[in-house]
Design an enzyme around this catalytic site. Structure first.
Site, PDB file in Angstrom:
ATOM      1  N   ARG A  75       0.828  -1.223   0.000  1.00  0.00           N
ATOM      2  CA  ARG A  75       0.000   0.000   0.000  1.00  0.00           C
ATOM      3  C   ARG A  75       0.859   1.268   0.000  1.00  0.00           C
ATOM      4  O   ARG A  75       0.444   2.317  -0.482  1.00  0.00           O
ATOM      5  CB  ARG A  75      -0.978   0.020   1.182  1.00  0.00           C
ATOM      6  CG  ARG A  75      -1.773   1.323   1.248  1.00  0.00           C
ATOM      7  CD  ARG A  75      -2.926   1.290   2.237  1.00  0.00           C
ATOM      8  NE  ARG A  75      -2.566   0.897   3.561  1.00  0.00           N
ATOM      9  CZ  ARG A  75      -1.929   1.688   4.458  1.00  0.00           C
ATOM     10  NH1 ARG A  75      -1.574   2.926   4.144  1.00  0.00           N
ATOM     11  NH2 ARG A  75      -1.654   1.240   5.666  1.00  0.00           N
ATOM     12  N   TYR A 127     -13.397  17.277 -17.010  1.00  0.00           N
ATOM     13  CA  TYR A 127     -14.164  16.038 -16.865  1.00  0.00           C
ATOM     14  C   TYR A 127     -15.177  16.242 -15.725  1.00  0.00           C
ATOM     15  O   TYR A 127     -14.820  16.797 -14.670  1.00  0.00           O
ATOM     16  CB  TYR A 127     -13.188  14.893 -16.559  1.00  0.00           C
ATOM     17  CG  TYR A 127     -13.837  13.638 -16.046  1.00  0.00           C
ATOM     18  CD1 TYR A 127     -14.818  12.981 -16.792  1.00  0.00           C
ATOM     19  CD2 TYR A 127     -13.481  13.104 -14.816  1.00  0.00           C
ATOM     20  CE1 TYR A 127     -15.418  11.830 -16.313  1.00  0.00           C
ATOM     21  CE2 TYR A 127     -14.074  11.947 -14.332  1.00  0.00           C
ATOM     22  CZ  TYR A 127     -15.047  11.319 -15.088  1.00  0.00           C
ATOM     23  OH  TYR A 127     -15.633  10.180 -14.608  1.00  0.00           O
ATOM     24  N   ASP A 199      -4.362  17.728 -16.762  1.00  0.00           N
ATOM     25  CA  ASP A 199      -4.877  16.376 -17.000  1.00  0.00           C
ATOM     26  C   ASP A 199      -4.596  16.062 -18.470  1.00  0.00           C
ATOM     27  O   ASP A 199      -5.189  16.667 -19.375  1.00  0.00           O
ATOM     28  CB  ASP A 199      -6.377  16.333 -16.679  1.00  0.00           C
ATOM     29  CG  ASP A 199      -6.973  14.939 -16.856  1.00  0.00           C
ATOM     30  OD1 ASP A 199      -6.469  14.178 -17.709  1.00  0.00           O
ATOM     31  OD2 ASP A 199      -7.961  14.623 -16.170  1.00  0.00           O
ATOM     32  N   LYS A 224      -7.835   4.912 -19.717  1.00  0.00           N
ATOM     33  CA  LYS A 224      -8.123   5.289 -21.107  1.00  0.00           C
ATOM     34  C   LYS A 224      -7.002   4.788 -22.034  1.00  0.00           C
ATOM     35  O   LYS A 224      -6.782   3.608 -22.125  1.00  0.00           O
ATOM     36  CB  LYS A 224      -8.305   6.805 -21.197  1.00  0.00           C
ATOM     37  CG  LYS A 224      -9.146   7.401 -20.079  1.00  0.00           C
ATOM     38  CD  LYS A 224     -10.563   6.897 -20.071  1.00  0.00           C
ATOM     39  CE  LYS A 224     -11.387   7.642 -19.042  1.00  0.00           C
ATOM     40  NZ  LYS A 224     -12.538   6.927 -18.549  1.00  0.00           N
TER      41      LYS A 224
HETATM   42  N1  PLP Z   1      -9.743  12.659 -16.415  1.00  0.00           N
HETATM   43  C1  PLP Z   1     -10.416  12.577 -17.568  1.00  0.00           C
HETATM   44  C2  PLP Z   1     -10.136  13.564 -18.659  1.00  0.00           C
HETATM   45  C3  PLP Z   1     -11.392  11.587 -17.746  1.00  0.00           C
HETATM   46  O1  PLP Z   1     -12.060  11.514 -18.901  1.00  0.00           O
HETATM   47  C4  PLP Z   1     -11.645  10.682 -16.673  1.00  0.00           C
HETATM   48  C5  PLP Z   1     -12.660   9.610 -16.801  1.00  0.00           C
HETATM   49  O2  PLP Z   1     -13.434   9.577 -17.720  1.00  0.00           O
HETATM   50  C6  PLP Z   1     -10.919  10.819 -15.488  1.00  0.00           C
HETATM   51  C7  PLP Z   1      -9.973  11.804 -15.398  1.00  0.00           C
HETATM   52  C8  PLP Z   1     -11.148   9.891 -14.319  1.00  0.00           C
HETATM   53  O3  PLP Z   1     -10.499   8.697 -14.524  1.00  0.00           O
HETATM   54  P1  PLP Z   1     -10.934   7.288 -13.857  1.00  0.00           P
HETATM   55  O4  PLP Z   1     -12.263   6.932 -14.417  1.00  0.00           O
HETATM   56  O5  PLP Z   1      -9.845   6.354 -14.231  1.00  0.00           O
HETATM   57  O6  PLP Z   1     -10.995   7.523 -12.369  1.00  0.00           O
END
Ligand code: PLP
Length: 408
Positions: A75, A127, A199, A224
């Site tokens: 962890r 997001y 991001d 993704k």
């Molecule tokens: N950042 C973006 C641009 C996303 O599209 C997403 C999820 O769709 C996330 C972060 C969150 O990722 P996770 O679903 O792996 O927690």
């Protein structure tokens, strides 16, 4: 069963030199290996363990007190499979260090807790899950959060009203694909004593490396493109060792580590990331071009199209335009639903970045958690469909969209 002499490890044969920074990213990630075994396997074994045994208490204490290197507990992040993944991720982004997480939201939340407590200024579209985290959890905890619709230097300057704040953005953003000038944002943030977090999920490290443009943190939903097969939930952050350290402490104490098996699977995915992303880029551009002139489509949002408002900026700071685009159907919500429901090759599912093409309606999925007023303020309409363009033959994807649009 074979005799012992046949199954005993032998010294690893013919070990060549380690990957170097001068080599290309594809070479480096394919040969990324931190731990050698003696059986000659080209890849490391999976260290499926939560704990590590010590010969005596004195050696355990040396490790726990930081006087000697060593693994103590998974962890905490001290697991060879996880560390090897992190070394690979850092290499792809040109970063000094990297951390892997159980999800993208885990990486984002730990980073915001570690570096955003003096206040967070979000620029551009985000997001929906990140927006929900900020408004429903961080603001109620007393962390000041400001949302700016775009990068207006004067607005950003007045929002950065004390030192030690964090500027947070996505480029390309979900689902509008809008592009921000990362270099300019980094310069302005640093001038005000703030850090910049980007991001980078939509671009992937193959198409964009925010740290090389001046950003301080590069974040990913590894669920993704990094995972790439819609079968891994994970996240990552890449930064300097100094910035990573406080994030690692939050990860440890919030318990956000990913399983070693998932880490090893993600390491395997990374070996094909450069070639996958190049094909995603090519297919998405072909689909965007084919949709541009379709009479049933109002707008195509894709940074690779010369008409897209952020195109020239994207061409400067990205090496490719990515595998996601958004189309706006003429009409409204019902027409968009009709198209989404008529698609045969594109699967109706949220998420993106997998080998298979997906379609989703942002107002019903990724941005369902934010109010209609907020969506409208950001130009996220009910007639939008977000397409994650996969690795099928582009002609089949275009034909599928054409047959679905002909149902209107
Ligand atoms: N950042 C973006 C641009 C996303 O599209 C997403 C999820 O769709 C996330 C972060 C969150 O990722 P996770 O679903 O792996 O927690």
């Amino acid at each position: 069963m074979q005799s012992d002499s046949e199954t005993q490890p032998t010294p690893e044969p013919n070990i060549k030199s380690e990957p170097t920074q001068e080599q290309g990213k594809a070479t480096q990630i394919i040969h990324n290996r931190r731990h050698k075994d003696n059986f000659g396997s080209p890849y490391s074994p999976v260290y499926n363990t939560t704990t590590y045994r010590f010969p005596d208490t004195a050696s355990l204490q040396e490790v726990i007190e930081g006087r000697a290197p060593g693994n103590l507990y998974t962890r905490w992040g001290t697991n060879p499979s996880i560390q090897e993944l992190e070394q690979g991720l850092a290499g792809l982004e040109g970063a000094e260090d990297g951390l892997a997480f159980a999800s993208g939201m885990a990486a984002i939340s730990a980073s915001l807790f570690a570096h955003g407590r003096n206040g967070i200024v979000c620029v551009g579209d985000l997001y929906g899950g990140t927006q929900e985290l900020l408004t429903k959890h961080l603001e109620p905890l007393g962390i000041p959060v400001t949302f700016l619709l775009r990068h207006e230097p004067a607005q950003l300057a007045s929002a950065l009203n004390k030192p030690g704040m964090l500027v947070y953005c996505e480029s390309p953003a979900n689902p509008t694909l809008s592009i921000l000038n990362i270099r300019a944002l980094a310069q302005q943030s640093h001038a005000k004593g703030a850090l910049l977090a980007v991001d980078n999920t939509f671009a992937s490290p193959v198409n964009q490396r925010p740290l090389s443009l001046g950003a301080d943190l590069s974040l990913h939903s590894a669920s993704k493109f990094l995972g790439g097969h819609s079968d891994i939930t994970a996240g990552a952050v890449m930064a300097s060792a100094e910035r990573i350290k406080p994030i690692a402490l939050w990860r440890k104490n919030l318990g956000q580590i990913l399983a070693p098996e998932t880490a090893a699977l993600l390491s395997r995915s990374l070996r094909t990331l450069p070639v996958r992303v190049r094909q995603h880029n090519e297919n998405a551009l072909a689909v965007a071009r084919a949709m541009e002139s379709h009479p049933a489509i109002k707008r195509v949002l894709y940074p690779g199209l010369p008409e897209f408002p952020g195109h020239s900026l994207a061409a400067q700071q990205m090496d490719g335009f990515g595998g996601v685009l958004t189309i706006e159907i003429k009409g409204g919500r019902e027409q968009a639903i009709k198209v989404a429901d008529s698609l045969q090759v594109f699967l109706l599912a949220t998420s993106l970045g997998g080998v298979e093409s997906l379609v989703s309606q942002p107002c019903a999925t990724s941005h369902h958690g934010i109010s209609r007023e907020e969506r409208e303020r950001r130009g996220i309409t009910d007639s939008m469909l977000r397409l994650s363009v996969g690795l099928e033959d582009a002609k089949d994807l275009i034909a599928d969209l054409q047959q679905a649009l002909s149902q209107l």
